[in-house]
Design a protein around this motif. Structure first.
Motif, short mmCIF file in Angstrom:
data_model
loop_
_atom_site.label_atom_id
_atom_site.label_comp_id
_atom_site.label_asym_id
_atom_site.label_seq_id
_atom_site.Cartn_x
_atom_site.Cartn_y
_atom_site.Cartn_z
N GLY A 189 3.93 -24.54 -8.97
CA GLY A 189 3.38 -24.99 -7.69
C GLY A 189 2.04 -24.36 -7.38
N GLN A 190 1.30 -23.99 -8.43
CA GLN A 190 -0.01 -23.37 -8.27
C GLN A 190 -1.06 -24.14 -9.05
OE1 GLN A 190 0.94 -19.32 -9.67
NE2 GLN A 190 0.58 -18.58 -7.59
N SER A 191 -2.32 -23.95 -8.64
CA SER A 191 -3.42 -24.40 -9.48
C SER A 191 -3.55 -23.44 -10.65
CB SER A 191 -4.73 -24.45 -8.68
OG SER A 191 -5.14 -23.12 -8.34
N LEU A 192 -4.28 -23.85 -11.68
CA LEU A 192 -4.47 -22.96 -12.83
C LEU A 192 -5.17 -21.68 -12.38
CD1 LEU A 192 -4.45 -22.23 -15.81
CD2 LEU A 192 -6.46 -23.71 -16.12
N ALA A 193 -6.16 -21.80 -11.51
CA ALA A 193 -6.87 -20.61 -11.03
C ALA A 193 -5.93 -19.68 -10.28
CB ALA A 193 -8.04 -21.02 -10.13
N GLN A 194 -5.07 -20.24 -9.44
CA GLN A 194 -4.13 -19.41 -8.70
C GLN A 194 -3.18 -18.67 -9.64
OE1 GLN A 194 -2.42 -22.38 -6.15
NE2 GLN A 194 -3.84 -21.96 -4.46
N MET A 195 -2.68 -19.36 -10.65
CA MET A 195 -1.77 -18.69 -11.58
C MET A 195 -2.49 -17.60 -12.35
SD MET A 195 0.66 -20.22 -14.64
CE MET A 195 -0.67 -20.42 -15.87
N ALA A 196 -3.76 -17.84 -12.73
CA ALA A 196 -4.51 -16.84 -13.48
C ALA A 196 -4.72 -15.58 -12.65
CB ALA A 196 -5.86 -17.42 -13.91
N ILE A 197 -5.03 -15.75 -11.38
CA ILE A 197 -5.21 -14.59 -10.49
C ILE A 197 -3.88 -13.88 -10.27
CG2 ILE A 197 -5.83 -13.87 -8.15
CD1 ILE A 197 -7.86 -16.26 -8.19
N ALA A 198 -2.83 -14.66 -10.03
CA ALA A 198 -1.51 -14.07 -9.82
C ALA A 198 -1.05 -13.29 -11.05
CB ALA A 198 -0.50 -15.17 -9.48
N TRP A 199 -1.34 -13.81 -12.24
CA TRP A 199 -0.93 -13.15 -13.48
C TRP A 199 -1.59 -11.78 -13.59
CZ3 TRP A 199 -3.33 -11.24 -17.83
CH2 TRP A 199 -2.52 -11.00 -18.95
N VAL A 200 -2.86 -11.67 -13.24
CA VAL A 200 -3.55 -10.38 -13.29
C VAL A 200 -2.94 -9.39 -12.32
CG1 VAL A 200 -5.74 -9.26 -12.67
CG2 VAL A 200 -5.74 -11.25 -14.18
N LEU A 201 -2.48 -9.90 -11.18
CA LEU A 201 -1.94 -9.05 -10.12
C LEU A 201 -0.43 -8.79 -10.25
CD1 LEU A 201 -3.84 -10.55 -7.05
CD2 LEU A 201 -4.18 -8.27 -8.04
N ARG A 202 0.20 -9.35 -11.26
CA ARG A 202 1.64 -9.19 -11.41
C ARG A 202 2.02 -7.72 -11.58
NH1 ARG A 202 -0.64 -9.46 -16.17
NH2 ARG A 202 0.38 -8.71 -18.07
N ASP A 203 3.24 -7.39 -11.24
CA ASP A 203 3.72 -6.02 -11.41
C ASP A 203 3.87 -5.67 -12.88
OD1 ASP A 203 3.82 -5.42 -8.73
OD2 ASP A 203 5.88 -6.13 -8.49
N GLN A 204 3.33 -4.51 -13.26
CA GLN A 204 3.41 -4.03 -14.64
C GLN A 204 3.82 -2.56 -14.64
OE1 GLN A 204 0.30 -5.46 -17.49
NE2 GLN A 204 -0.81 -5.96 -15.63
N GLU A 205 4.91 -2.26 -13.99
CA GLU A 205 5.41 -0.89 -13.88
C GLU A 205 4.32 -0.01 -13.26
OE1 GLU A 205 6.83 0.21 -17.74
OE2 GLU A 205 8.41 -1.30 -17.74
N ASP A 206 3.87 1.02 -13.98
CA ASP A 206 2.89 1.94 -13.41
C ASP A 206 1.45 1.54 -13.73
OD1 ASP A 206 4.91 3.55 -12.38
OD2 ASP A 206 5.04 4.75 -14.20
N GLN A 207 1.27 0.34 -14.27
CA GLN A 207 -0.07 -0.08 -14.68
C GLN A 207 -0.60 -1.22 -13.82
OE1 GLN A 207 0.02 -0.88 -18.95
NE2 GLN A 207 1.86 0.37 -19.10
#
Length: 358
Positions: free
Chosen positions: A283-301
């Protein structure tokens, strides 16, 4: 020009967690920050720039990121931003995080680039003049300089904070080992580095790759207490719907602005189309998913903020809306990993590991 009154609900309009603490500091940045690399030079209408800045602030984007050489021409983005800051945001300076940088080419001659004390200090003075400010909140060394001892660069950043011309300092495009060294020097000086600004996207994952010491840049930054703000999460426009059906006239690729037509190969475009299908399922645009992917939780990183550019208010809104859904299932992440490949977007790669000892 109409008078600007910011939206009264600019902080309530975003969900909980919109502001994230930067590393081990007390500073907080919005999940999405506005970058001025493109779209704020003299080739763009000043009223369009004003509308984008106003809308960003109305939606809780309190961080504006600049550099001495942003334009065109070099210096124009700071000059134009300074005008709008004075006319629209003077009463709200304490609510804003303004950052600038020096290190890439600004002008001809030996002091227009690099990491020398002369370059950094004189550049910041000129940036403050263009911005019309007494200080910036964050000042970065824009890239490693193989011709300057790292200690000289770090001591200059230390003294810039001591002078009151910047509240915090950071680095950009440093590799993991150099980041750890720089952080160690600054910690020893009682002036910790605040933040690292690397390029990072689904198709440019160098920050996740182990360095010579085995740690990735994300790990090195986390271990050193630095926040991370990712620039180019949209891979210079590849991870948008703009090029899915070809290269449109007037696009960044045609203009030669950091996204070459060679980067828009059939292989890369085919990848973007497949990723776009995944985004639609979310339910996102490609740009929205790309930004969300960068901001996803990655433990302590975890990345503190994603730095986006915008050529219109509509594009800005679409990008900010990415933060409404930052959750990815394991299946989605696996699917993205199976589609995404390095797209040759990292044009800053050559600057990440240089080191000259004092």
């Amino acid at each position: 020009m109409d008078a600007y009154t910011p939206a009264q609900d600019r902080y309530e309009s975003q969900h909980d967690g919109w502001f994230r603490r930067v590393g081990n500091s007390g500073l907080k940045l919005p999940r999405v920050s506005l970058g001025f690399w493109h779209n704020f030079g003299d080739d763009k209408p000043i009223e369009t720039q004003r509308a984008i800045m106003r809308r960003a602030f109305d939606r809780g984007v309190t961080h504006f990121d600049l550099a001495n050489n942003y334009g065109p021409p070099a210096g124009a983005a700071e000059k134009n931003a300074g005008r709008i800051l004075a006319e629209d945001f003077a009463a709200h300076r304490d609510e804003l995080i303004i950052s600038s940088k020096a290190g890439w080419h600004m002008h001809d001659g030996p002091y227009g680039f690099g990491g020398s004390r002369k370059c950094l200090m004189s550049s910041l003075d000129r940036s403050l003049e263009r911005l019309g400010l007494d200080y910036v909140d964050i000042f970065y060394h824009h890239r490693p300089d193989p011709d300057t001892p790292l200690e000289e660069t770090m001591y200059a950043l230390r003294d810039i904070v001591a002078s009151g011309k910047a509240l915090y300092v950071g680095i950009s495009s440093y590799g993991p080992e150099l980041t750890a060294e720089a952080a160690e020097i600054m910690a020893g000086e009682g002036c910790p580095l605040l933040i690292h600004q690397p390029s990072y996207s689904m198709v440019n994952r160098w920050v996740e790759e182990p360095g010579e010491d085995g740690a990735s840049l994300l790990q090195s930054a986390a271990e050193s207490g630095l926040g991370v703000i990712a620039f180019s999460p949209l891979a210079q426009g590849l991870l948008t719907d703009r090029y899915l059906d070809g290269i449109p006239a007037g696009s960044r690729a045609v203009a030669g602005k950091s996204l070459s037509e060679e980067m828009l190969s059939e292989r890369n475009i085919g990848m973007a189309r497949k990723l776009n299908d995944v985004a639609k399922q979310r339910g996102q645009s490609l740009a929205q998913m790309a930004i969300a992917w960068v901001l996803r939780d990655q433990e302590d990183q975890t990345v503190t903020s994603a730095l986006i550019g915008a050529s219109s208010v509509e594009q800005l809104d679409d990008n900010i809306d990415a933060a409404r859904n930052l959750d990815f299932s394991a299946e989605e992440l696996e699917l993205i990993d199976g589609i995404a490949h390095d797209a040759g977007i990292n044009i800053w790669a050559g600057a990440t590991a240089s080191r000259t000892r004092g």
